[in-house]
Write a protein that holds these residues in place. Structure first.
Motif, PDB file in Angstrom:
ATOM      1  N   THR A 161       0.822  -1.208   0.000  1.00  0.00           N
ATOM      2  CA  THR A 161       0.000   0.000   0.000  1.00  0.00           C
ATOM      3  C   THR A 161       0.854   1.256   0.000  1.00  0.00           C
ATOM      4  OG1 THR A 161      -1.748  -1.171   1.194  1.00  0.00           O
ATOM      5  CG2 THR A 161      -1.821   1.236   1.224  1.00  0.00           C
ATOM      6  N   THR A 162       1.915   1.273   0.806  1.00  0.00           N
ATOM      7  CA  THR A 162       2.800   2.441   0.842  1.00  0.00           C
ATOM      8  C   THR A 162       3.468   2.655  -0.498  1.00  0.00           C
ATOM      9  OG1 THR A 162       3.208   2.067   3.203  1.00  0.00           O
ATOM     10  CG2 THR A 162       4.763   3.486   2.033  1.00  0.00           C
ATOM     11  N   ARG A 163       3.920   1.598  -1.119  1.00  0.00           N
ATOM     12  CA  ARG A 163       4.530   1.733  -2.446  1.00  0.00           C
ATOM     13  C   ARG A 163       3.521   2.261  -3.457  1.00  0.00           C
ATOM     14  NH1 ARG A 163       7.542  -4.187  -2.487  1.00  0.00           N
ATOM     15  NH2 ARG A 163       9.341  -3.608  -1.184  1.00  0.00           N
ATOM     16  N   GLU A 164       2.275   1.785  -3.372  1.00  0.00           N
ATOM     17  CA  GLU A 164       1.242   2.259  -4.295  1.00  0.00           C
ATOM     18  C   GLU A 164       1.012   3.760  -4.132  1.00  0.00           C
ATOM     19  OE1 GLU A 164      -3.433   1.370  -5.538  1.00  0.00           O
ATOM     20  OE2 GLU A 164      -2.595   0.512  -3.699  1.00  0.00           O
ATOM     21  N   VAL A 165       0.957   4.239  -2.883  1.00  0.00           N
ATOM     22  CA  VAL A 165       0.753   5.667  -2.631  1.00  0.00           C
ATOM     23  C   VAL A 165       1.915   6.479  -3.186  1.00  0.00           C
ATOM     24  CG1 VAL A 165       0.639   7.428  -0.839  1.00  0.00           C
ATOM     25  CG2 VAL A 165      -0.724   5.346  -0.630  1.00  0.00           C
ATOM     26  N   LEU A 166       3.133   6.062  -2.893  1.00  0.00           N
ATOM     27  CA  LEU A 166       4.305   6.815  -3.329  1.00  0.00           C
ATOM     28  C   LEU A 166       4.432   6.811  -4.841  1.00  0.00           C
ATOM     29  CD1 LEU A 166       6.778   5.551  -0.582  1.00  0.00           C
ATOM     30  CD2 LEU A 166       5.615   7.768  -0.674  1.00  0.00           C
ATOM     31  N   ASP A 167       4.150   5.677  -5.470  1.00  0.00           N
ATOM     32  CA  ASP A 167       4.191   5.621  -6.937  1.00  0.00           C
ATOM     33  C   ASP A 167       3.094   6.496  -7.538  1.00  0.00           C
ATOM     34  OD1 ASP A 167       6.335   3.881  -6.869  1.00  0.00           O
ATOM     35  OD2 ASP A 167       5.124   2.071  -7.167  1.00  0.00           O
ATOM     36  N   HIS A 168       1.945   6.543  -6.893  1.00  0.00           N
ATOM     37  CA  HIS A 168       0.846   7.405  -7.344  1.00  0.00           C
ATOM     38  C   HIS A 168       1.270   8.875  -7.322  1.00  0.00           C
ATOM     39  CE1 HIS A 168      -3.227   9.084  -7.631  1.00  0.00           C
ATOM     40  NE2 HIS A 168      -2.950   9.803  -6.546  1.00  0.00           N
ATOM     41  N   LEU A 169       1.919   9.291  -6.241  1.00  0.00           N
ATOM     42  CA  LEU A 169       2.385  10.670  -6.144  1.00  0.00           C
ATOM     43  C   LEU A 169       3.465  10.966  -7.178  1.00  0.00           C
ATOM     44  CD1 LEU A 169       2.493  10.979  -2.245  1.00  0.00           C
ATOM     45  CD2 LEU A 169       0.927  12.183  -3.792  1.00  0.00           C
ATOM     46  N   ALA A 170       4.383  10.021  -7.386  1.00  0.00           N
ATOM     47  CA  ALA A 170       5.440  10.221  -8.377  1.00  0.00           C
ATOM     48  C   ALA A 170       4.858  10.334  -9.775  1.00  0.00           C
ATOM     49  CB  ALA A 170       6.451   9.080  -8.303  1.00  0.00           C
ATOM     50  N   ARG A 175       8.410  14.989  -6.961  1.00  0.00           N
ATOM     51  CA  ARG A 175       9.837  14.638  -6.981  1.00  0.00           C
ATOM     52  C   ARG A 175      10.429  14.600  -5.584  1.00  0.00           C
ATOM     53  NH1 ARG A 175       8.179  13.043 -10.757  1.00  0.00           N
ATOM     54  NH2 ARG A 175       8.632  13.492 -12.959  1.00  0.00           N
ATOM     55  N   ARG A 176       9.781  15.218  -4.635  1.00  0.00           N
ATOM     56  CA  ARG A 176      10.301  15.248  -3.258  1.00  0.00           C
ATOM     57  C   ARG A 176       9.142  14.993  -2.306  1.00  0.00           C
ATOM     58  NH1 ARG A 176      12.780  14.339   0.634  1.00  0.00           N
ATOM     59  NH2 ARG A 176      14.543  15.470   1.562  1.00  0.00           N
ATOM     60  N   VAL A 177       8.927  13.721  -1.993  1.00  0.00           N
ATOM     61  CA  VAL A 177       7.791  13.300  -1.181  1.00  0.00           C
ATOM     62  C   VAL A 177       8.231  13.166   0.278  1.00  0.00           C
ATOM     63  CG1 VAL A 177       6.006  11.563  -0.821  1.00  0.00           C
ATOM     64  CG2 VAL A 177       6.839  12.040  -3.145  1.00  0.00           C
ATOM     65  N   ALA A 178       7.499  13.810   1.174  1.00  0.00           N
ATOM     66  CA  ALA A 178       7.750  13.663   2.601  1.00  0.00           C
ATOM     67  C   ALA A 178       6.714  12.710   3.196  1.00  0.00           C
ATOM     68  CB  ALA A 178       7.673  15.012   3.307  1.00  0.00           C
ATOM     69  N   LEU A 179       7.127  12.024   4.254  1.00  0.00           N
ATOM     70  CA  LEU A 179       6.225  11.121   4.969  1.00  0.00           C
ATOM     71  C   LEU A 179       5.952  11.699   6.348  1.00  0.00           C
ATOM     72  CD1 LEU A 179       4.891   8.190   4.996  1.00  0.00           C
ATOM     73  CD2 LEU A 179       6.900   7.533   6.347  1.00  0.00           C
ATOM     74  N   GLN A 180       4.688  11.844   6.686  1.00  0.00           N
ATOM     75  CA  GLN A 180       4.328  12.199   8.059  1.00  0.00           C
ATOM     76  C   GLN A 180       3.931  10.912   8.765  1.00  0.00           C
ATOM     77  OE1 GLN A 180       0.567  13.926   9.012  1.00  0.00           O
ATOM     78  NE2 GLN A 180       1.425  15.357  10.484  1.00  0.00           N
ATOM     79  N   SER A 181       4.766  10.485   9.708  1.00  0.00           N
ATOM     80  CA  SER A 181       4.558   9.196  10.360  1.00  0.00           C
ATOM     81  C   SER A 181       4.696   9.332  11.862  1.00  0.00           C
ATOM     82  CB  SER A 181       5.566   8.167   9.835  1.00  0.00           C
ATOM     83  OG  SER A 181       5.304   6.880  10.362  1.00  0.00           O
ATOM     84  N   ARG A 228      10.748  22.741   0.656  1.00  0.00           N
ATOM     85  CA  ARG A 228      11.652  21.723   0.109  1.00  0.00           C
ATOM     86  C   ARG A 228      10.937  20.479  -0.385  1.00  0.00           C
ATOM     87  NH1 ARG A 228      14.939  19.646   4.186  1.00  0.00           N
ATOM     88  NH2 ARG A 228      13.821  20.624   5.920  1.00  0.00           N
ATOM     89  N   ILE A 229       9.621  20.441  -0.281  1.00  0.00           N
ATOM     90  CA  ILE A 229       8.872  19.249  -0.682  1.00  0.00           C
ATOM     91  C   ILE A 229       7.754  19.636  -1.639  1.00  0.00           C
ATOM     92  CG2 ILE A 229       9.371  18.060   1.486  1.00  0.00           C
ATOM     93  CD1 ILE A 229       6.537  18.747   2.402  1.00  0.00           C
TER      94      ILE A 229
END
Length: 332
Positions: A161-170, A175-181, A228-229
């Motif tokens: 699921t995390t990979r799907e979200v990040l690939d969706h954003l890309a 180009r500069r994705v931050a994670l709030q965790s 920066r993001i």
């Protein structure tokens, strides 16, 4: 007169003695008609056990944070508990929801439950230790912090699921994705953060993890990084609104300047401006699966194939719900 036995009732009702036992004790997988017929037969024969039956009980608790907080107000837990209650009642069990701040006291050493559904159990969970020592059947919603061979839990595939979200954003141009965790010790935060860091490493981009603070309504945790993001994946329910608030304070537009995805079951995200892309973990499906598994364990049913000898989860797929916050607007 001789007191009737289970065998007498079974013969008169034309069922097995095991069925009689389940019917009189409120256990087992019996149809309502069969359970009623057995009890009526027992009453007609003068068997006194029918008045001593009791409803078995499943307990539910969230133990990630050992402090007083009302997890029933969180959309995920609210929906999960409603579904769990319905599933428990369908199997003949009462369901007791326990306060979040009981994990550190002595309640677990005397708690009257037949089984326990534990949500987001961290490592070193004292409640789990106490219930294990008593031999109480356990099922976890989310991987337990201290899994043991033979443990049972229901979870989502957070890596996929995390990979799907990040690939969706890309794919949307980020180009500069931050994670709030979170900085808690639950399995969910650890897996999502690790997967994000690995995703960044494959793209030769330094990861940027923003700590989640549930009380940060204005999103001040984003203040130092917004320049920066160009995208954020928020893994907890309030994170999306926190990012929207921070962007508004800094004069940034979503999605033109910032893309956003938030893991949340809150239907209100479909009504924000802009509507926010969310990840759903389908809490109803997870809860129903967990309760069914726990009831089987309580009743002595054999676990599903592949779960008898080693810790193994039952996976429920998550779902990405794309909305305007993660779609670049094309300008003409």
């Amino acid at each position: 007169m001789r007191r009737p036995t289970l065998t007498d009732i079974a013969r008169a009702a034309e069922v097995s003695t095991a069925t009689v036992s389940h019917a009189l004790n409120g256990t087992g997988r019996l149809s309502p008609a069969t359970r009623r017929r057995v009890r009526e037969t027992a009453t007609a024969l003068g068997y006194g056990a029918t008045v001593r039956t009791r409803t078995r009980t499943i307990g539910v608790a969230v133990t990630t944070y050992p402090r007083a907080w009302n997890y029933t107000e969180v959309a995920y837990f609210s929906r999960a508990l409603t579904a769990a209650t319905a599933a428990a009642h369908a199997r003949g069990y009462a369901l007791t929801t326990l306060p979040a701040d009981r994990a550190a006291d002595d309640t677990w050493h005397s708690l009257a439950v037949d089984g326990m559904l534990i949500m987001d159990s961290p490592r070193g969970d004292p409640m789990v230790q106490a219930l294990r020592a008593r031999g109480i059947p356990l099922v976890f919603d989310g991987a337990p912090g201290d899994p043991r061979p033979g443990d049972h839990w229901v979870d989502n595939d957070h890596v996929a699921t995390t990979r799907e979200v990040l690939d969706h954003l890309a794919a949307a141009g980020a180009r500069r994705v931050a994670l709030q965790s979170g900085n808690g010790d639950e399995h969910y935060a650890r897996v999502v953060t690790r997967t994000y860091e690995e995703w960044c490493a494959r793209r030769a981009v330094a990861p940027l993890v923003i700590p989640f603070d549930e009380g940060d309504d204005e999103g001040h945790a984003f203040d130092e990084v917004l320049g920066r993001i160009d995208a954020v994946h928020a893994v907890y329910d309030p994170g999306g609104r926190q990012l929207l608030a921070a962007a508004a304070r800094h004069g940034l537009r979503v999605p033109e300047d910032l893309l956003l995805v938030c893991a949340s079951e809150d239907p209100g995200y479909a009504e924000t401006e802009p509507p926010v892309t969310t990840v759903t973990f389908y809490p109803e499906r997870t809860a129903r699966t967990a309760v069914s598994l726990l009831a089987d364990l309580i009743e002595g049913e054999r676990p599903a194939k592949g779960q008898a000898d080693a810790a193994c989860p039952v996976l429920v797929p998550a779902g990405l719900r794309p909305r305007a916050s993660s779609r670049r607007r094309v300008m003409y």
